[in-house]
Enzyme design. Structure first.
Site, PDB file in Angstrom:
ATOM      1  N   ARG A 257       0.829  -1.310  -0.026  1.00  0.00           N
ATOM      2  CA  ARG A 257       0.130  -0.160   0.076  1.00  0.00           C
ATOM      3  C   ARG A 257       1.029   1.292  -0.007  1.00  0.00           C
ATOM      4  O   ARG A 257       1.863   1.519   0.781  1.00  0.00           O
ATOM      5  CB  ARG A 257      -0.919   0.054   1.303  1.00  0.00           C
TER       6      ARG A 257
ATOM      7  N   HIS B 272      -7.520   0.518  -6.454  1.00  0.00           N
ATOM      8  CA  HIS B 272      -7.613  -0.167  -5.067  1.00  0.00           C
ATOM      9  C   HIS B 272      -8.127  -1.337  -5.289  1.00  0.00           C
ATOM     10  O   HIS B 272      -9.572  -1.615  -4.978  1.00  0.00           O
ATOM     11  CB  HIS B 272      -8.448   0.834  -3.917  1.00  0.00           C
TER      12      HIS B 272
ATOM     13  N   GLN C  18     -10.212  -3.564  -2.744  1.00  0.00           N
ATOM     14  CA  GLN C  18     -11.298  -3.300  -2.128  1.00  0.00           C
ATOM     15  C   GLN C  18     -12.600  -3.552  -2.898  1.00  0.00           C
ATOM     16  O   GLN C  18     -13.718  -4.105  -2.770  1.00  0.00           O
ATOM     17  CB  GLN C  18     -11.275  -1.705  -2.127  1.00  0.00           C
TER      18      GLN C  18
ATOM     19  N   ASP D 118     -17.054   7.615  -1.003  1.00  0.00           N
ATOM     20  CA  ASP D 118     -15.602   7.461  -0.670  1.00  0.00           C
ATOM     21  C   ASP D 118     -15.306   8.773   0.155  1.00  0.00           C
ATOM     22  O   ASP D 118     -16.059   9.682  -0.136  1.00  0.00           O
ATOM     23  CB  ASP D 118     -14.671   7.096  -1.689  1.00  0.00           C
TER      24      ASP D 118
ATOM     25  N   CYS E 105     -16.147   2.082   1.071  1.00  0.00           N
ATOM     26  CA  CYS E 105     -14.970   1.534   1.488  1.00  0.00           C
ATOM     27  C   CYS E 105     -14.387   1.704   3.051  1.00  0.00           C
ATOM     28  O   CYS E 105     -14.110   0.709   3.415  1.00  0.00           O
ATOM     29  CB  CYS E 105     -13.967   1.686   0.549  1.00  0.00           C
TER      30      CYS E 105
ATOM     31  N   ARG F 140     -13.403  -7.799   2.961  1.00  0.00           N
ATOM     32  CA  ARG F 140     -11.961  -7.660   2.539  1.00  0.00           C
ATOM     33  C   ARG F 140     -10.986  -8.950   2.845  1.00  0.00           C
ATOM     34  O   ARG F 140      -9.968  -9.171   2.125  1.00  0.00           O
ATOM     35  CB  ARG F 140     -11.676  -6.250   3.268  1.00  0.00           C
TER      36      ARG F 140
END
Ligand code: CP
Ligand code: NVA
Length: 334
Positions: free
Chosen positions: A111, A138, A141, A234, A277, A316
């Site tokens: 990340r 991402h 996700q 988001d 998310c 996740r």
């Protein structure tokens, strides 16, 4: 019996487009099976003695814990390496770090900021590398998002997802590709200043076209959400973009997801869900530095029965586990 996709053995995931549409759907099905297996109390050894390096240049609650627990659940181990723990990009190049870690670990989850970094890691590590969020994408996700939608509706094809907010961030970019691959109609509701990259929209449209779906970018959130089964938002300010906070608040205030916008879908409970998310700025407790309560979503929506954000967060773990199992297990069925 667990069916893995042998085609994914040894493969990295840097962006969703790395997977064929079918491979992506196989990962979702494997994640659903792995979830049922865990719910039945099985903690097996599908990843026995596998070692994963977790390189994190940005903070994380879900991705870090999901990536750690997913490997431990099945008999492996994870080593968390924050930016300050290792030399990456400071005393040692990304290329050298990749070659060192690739000799020690069976896989690397990264990340950070630049998409180029995760690409370089994958090029030189010699082991699978998974993108746990960059400034551009991402992908892990969105696997959890699609899994959640599939759990709720029993299908993906033919549904409509409206993303409302910062239309050019990592989540919006990967969601656009993921929806196109899964055959969902995707509408990105965003101000003109925050439109997604035109080349990426063209790529998503091509993918959507082969799956009988559509991709559109609109500026009117009410028109955009009409008929939506999934309303997704988001944060307005992504990690690393803090300097743009004031501008973003001004641009995105009309794009807040509130009950009025949920009603504008024309759909009700049973035909409509809310996803985010996370982390989310939805109440006074988390919005300590904001002048006026909730930002991208109101508490009313976030805490309502329409909200599936905690199922999404749980997923996740199951989806990252499915990626590990697919990439690190040679068998086609277990
Ligand atoms: N959704 C997500 O990636 O959360 P974290 O930043 O907590 O990992
Ligand atoms: N767009 C957000 C996602 C966080 C999971 C960010 O990059 O901060």
């Amino acid at each position: 019996m667990l069916k893995c996709n042998p085609g994914l053995y040894g493969r990295s995931l840097l962006r969703l487009a790395d997977l064929s549409d079918e491979e992506m759907m196989d990962v979702l099905d494997l994640a659903i099976t792995l979830k049922a297996r865990r719910c039945a109390g099985v903690r097996g050894d599908l990843l026995k003695r596998r070692q994963i390096a977790l390189i994190f240049e940005k903070s994380s609650t879900r991705t870090r814990t999901a990536a750690s627990v997913a490997i431990r659940d099945e008999g492996g181990a994870a080593e968390y390496l924050s930016k300050s723990d290792i030399h990456l990009g400071a005393k040692e190049s990304v290329k050298d770090t990749a070659r060192v870690l690739g000799r020690t670990f069976d896989g690397i989850l990264y990340r950070g900021f630049a998409q180029k970094t995760v690409e370089t890691l994958a090029e030189y590590a010699g082991v699978p590398v998974w993108n746990g969020l960059t400034d551009v994408f991402h992908p892990t996700q969105i696997l959890a998002d699609l899994m959640t939608i599939k759990e709720v509706f029993g299908r993906l094809k033919g549904l409509k997802l409206a993303y409302v907010g910062d239309g050019r961030n990592n989540v919006a970019n990967s969601l656009m590709i993921g929806c196109a691959k899964a055959g969902l109609d995707y509408v990105n509701c965003t101000p003109p200043e925050l439109c997604p990259d035109t080349a990426l929209v063209a790529e998503a449209r091509e993918i959507a076209c082969r799956n009988g779906a559509s991709v559109s970018v609109v500026h009117d959130p009410v028109a955009g959400v009409t008929g939506a089964n999934v309303v997704y938002t988001d944060v307005w300010v992504s990690m690393g973009e803090e300097a743009q906070k004031e501008t973003r608040l001004k641009l995105l205030r009309p794009y807040q997801v509130n009950m009025e916008l949920m009603r504008a879908t024309g759909n009700a409970q049973g035909e409509l869900i809310f996803l985010h998310c996370l982390p989310a700025f939805h109440d006074h407790e988390t919005v300590v530095s904001s002048e006026s309560g909730a930002m991208e979503v109101t508490d009313e929506v976030f805490e309502s029965p329409l909200s599936k954000v905690f199922d999404e967060a749980e997923n996740r773990m199951h989806t990252i586990k499915a990626l590990y199992v697919s990439a690190l297990t040679e068998l086609s069925a277990l």
